[in-house]
Design an enzyme around this catalytic site. Structure first.
Site, PDB file in Angstrom:
ATOM      1  N   TYR A 164     -10.571   2.742  33.162  1.00 35.75           N
ATOM      2  CA  TYR A 164     -10.095   2.189  31.818  1.00 35.75           C
ATOM      3  C   TYR A 164     -11.008   2.418  30.765  1.00 35.75           C
ATOM      4  CZ  TYR A 164      -7.442  -0.519  28.419  1.00 35.75           C
ATOM      5  OH  TYR A 164      -6.895  -0.959  27.428  1.00 35.75           O
ATOM      6  N   ASP A 212     -19.558   4.264  30.278  1.00 37.84           N
ATOM      7  CA  ASP A 212     -18.803   3.249  29.806  1.00 37.84           C
ATOM      8  C   ASP A 212     -19.047   1.990  30.172  1.00 37.84           C
ATOM      9  OD1 ASP A 212     -16.950   1.125  29.071  1.00 37.84           O
ATOM     10  OD2 ASP A 212     -14.950   2.278  29.239  1.00 37.84           O
ATOM     11  N   LYS A 218     -17.638  -6.662  25.562  1.00 39.63           N
ATOM     12  CA  LYS A 218     -17.216  -7.888  26.340  1.00 39.63           C
ATOM     13  C   LYS A 218     -18.484  -8.746  26.521  1.00 39.63           C
ATOM     14  CE  LYS A 218     -13.448  -6.082  28.769  1.00 39.63           C
ATOM     15  NZ  LYS A 218     -12.916  -4.975  29.522  1.00 39.63           N
TER      16      LYS A 218
HETATM   17  C1  LIG Z   1     -12.291  -3.816  28.690  1.00 39.45           C
HETATM   18  C2  LIG Z   1     -12.676  -2.433  28.665  1.00 39.45           C
HETATM   19  C3  LIG Z   1     -12.525  -1.673  27.659  1.00 39.45           C
HETATM   20  C4  LIG Z   1     -11.810  -1.809  26.511  1.00 39.45           C
HETATM   21  O1  LIG Z   1     -12.236  -3.107  25.662  1.00 39.45           O
HETATM   22  P1  LIG Z   1     -11.421  -3.888  24.624  1.00 39.45           P
HETATM   23  O2  LIG Z   1     -12.268  -4.609  23.836  1.00 39.45           O
HETATM   24  O3  LIG Z   1     -10.548  -4.586  25.721  1.00 39.45           O
HETATM   25  O4  LIG Z   1     -10.642  -2.834  23.663  1.00 39.45           O
HETATM   26  C5  LIG Z   1     -13.032  -0.317  27.813  1.00 39.45           C
HETATM   27  N1  LIG Z   1     -13.879   0.091  28.879  1.00 39.45           N
HETATM   28  C6  LIG Z   1     -13.961  -0.778  29.869  1.00 39.45           C
HETATM   29  C7  LIG Z   1     -14.688  -0.166  31.194  1.00 39.45           C
HETATM   30  C8  LIG Z   1     -13.284  -1.853  29.826  1.00 39.45           C
HETATM   31  O5  LIG Z   1     -13.460  -2.959  30.847  1.00 39.45           O
END
Ligand SMILES: *Cc1c(COP(=O)(O)O)cnc(C)c1O
Length: 432
Positions: free
Chosen positions: A145, A240, A268
């Site tokens: 994701y 990511d 995060k």
């Molecule tokens: C949570 C997440 C995102 C998206 O971040 P948001 O702040 O929710 O838009 C992108 N990549 C990874 C791996 C994530 O866990």
């Protein structure tokens, strides 16, 4: 029976004015059934709901809460900064300090642009890669994701995987068609795409440790070889690190695996629970961004001082001696304890763990990619979730998420959790 009248009333109010009564679909408990609780406050490793029920929390705000909730030093830093104004539409020193810290800790992050979410970081990384290579295609991995932007919402993990929707309505087919999807841990599939269209792929994007299909570690050498393969075809590698950055170590996780990304995404943990994201990478790529380059990207709240100071204080605390060692020790205690409970109760299942990211997969013997993860027993997990909740342990409400361990979890908390896992598995074993 646990009371939750106030949560029920709030749910009814919310359902009238908020689609599905939540502002992010993963919060709706759809995969596990039952009625989502409204949280009134958090204290360390605990969350307390509107009816004053206390739970030991493993959602951790889906990753940011690595110190636990409402850490007093972070709260003080936020209050002090907020008193000076919430943002000015002009640069502030805090943003410079955050960019310098990221650049200092992550060698490939020569330059940094702050945004307000991981989704935005992904949008910008993809746009940069397309601009730098003058190619349109993206390769992503099934079950990873990267936020909810159009190009990346194809075979995505997290809530999308949970709801069994491979795609979202409203994503133009022409755009989705630019995204190719490979199984996680499969170099062969990536090479097949690259060989078939050698000058079409702008970037390969990957979570160094997949954590949105449940936790799935990279196979030995996968990320190092993926880097080499991607670069051989003139494409860029985007790591990511929205979950993994500053969670698995002080800095980026890709270095643990020999990956050499051109761009990375953060979020995060670097916001300490406040809205933030960052895209960072090689200077010549980052300098393609407006105002000095042709790639447009902007944000009214980007680099917001209150969010940035929450992140800076969180990172300052994480830099103290022994934090990651302690996080690893208690996370291992949790992962090993759950694995033992699975074995002792004879429930079919396995535990995947990387650092403080832990997923018990119920009904699956080993999980190396999204296909394996989908074989897990969702109904069994739903019963497990409910049994744990009854015992005061709040898990992420889906088989396809990580449990997030924080520094606020005590050894006692971990042992209590393992006992609850054993009791829950015993209770649900053989239930229809
Ligand atoms: C949570 C997440 C995102 C998206 O971040 P948001 O702040 O929710 O838009 C992108 N990549 C990874 C791996 C994530 O866990």
């Amino acid at each position: 029976m646990i009371e939750h009248k106030k949560s029920a009333a709030l749910r009814n109010r919310a359902a009238r004015v908020i689609p599905g009564a939540v502002n992010s679909p993963v919060r709706a408990w759809k995969p596990v059934g039952g009625a989502t609780r409204f949280i009134a406050r958090g204290e360390g490793a605990a969350v307390i709901d509107a009816d004053n029920n206390r739970y030991l929390d493993y959602v951790g705000s889906y990753g940011p809460a690595i110190l636990g909730h409402a850490h007093p030093e972070v709260v003080a830093a936020v209050a002090e900064t907020a008193a000076r104004g919430f943002g000015f539409g002009a640069p502030t020193e805090l943003e410079v300090a955050m960019a310098e810290l990221i650049a200092k800790c992550i060698p490939i992050a020569r330059k940094v642009r702050l945004v307000s979410s991981g989704t935005e970081a992904g949008m910008t990384a993809i746009r940069l890669a397309r601009a730098a290579t003058a190619r349109p295609g993206i390769i992503k991995f099934d079950g990873c994701y990267h936020g909810h932007s159009d190009s990346l919402l194809v075979r995505a993990g997290s809530g999308v995987m949970t709801l069994g929707a491979p795609d979202s309505a409203g994503v133009p087919e022409a755009l989705a068609a630019l995204t190719r999807v490979a199984p996680f841990n499969s170099l062969e599939a990536v090479e097949r795409y690259l060989r078939a269209e050698p000058r079409q792929i702008a970037a390969v994007i990957v979570e160094p440790v997949a954590a949105n299909m449940g936790v799935v570690p990279p196979a030995a050498d996968f990320l190092a070889q993926l880097s080499a393969l991607t670069h051989r075809y003139g494409a860029l590698l985007i790591c990511d690190e929205v979950i993994t950055g500053f969670r698995l170590r002080y800095g980026a996780a890709h270095e643990m695996y020999g990956a050499e990304p051109d761009l990375i995404m953060l979020g995060k943990v670097i916001g300490g629970g406040m809205p933030i994201g960052a895209v960072a990478g090689r200077a010549e790529l980052m300098d393609l961004l407006a105002p000095i380059g042709p790639v447009y990207q902007a944000g009214t709240l980007s680099g917001n001082p209150v969010a940035v100071v929450a992140g800076l204080k969180t990172l300052e605390i994480l830099a103290r001696r022994g934090t990651y060692e302690r996080l690893e020790r208690i996370s291992a205690r949790l992962g090993d304890g759950i694995a033992r409970a699975i074995e002792e109760t004879g429930v079919n299942g396995c535990v995947n763990r990387v650092g403080s990211l832990v997923t018990p997969f119920l009904g699956a013997r080993s999980v190396r990619d999204a296909e394996d993860a989908r074989r897990a027993d969702g109904a069994l997990f739903a019963r497990f979730f409910a049994a744990m909740l009854e015992r005061g342990i709040y898990l992420p409400p889906s088989q396809f998420e990580a449990m997030f361990v924080s520094l606020a979890h005590s050894d006692d908390d971990i042992d209590r959790t393992v006992t609850a896992v054993r009791d829950s598995l015993t209770a649900i074993r053989g239930q229809p």
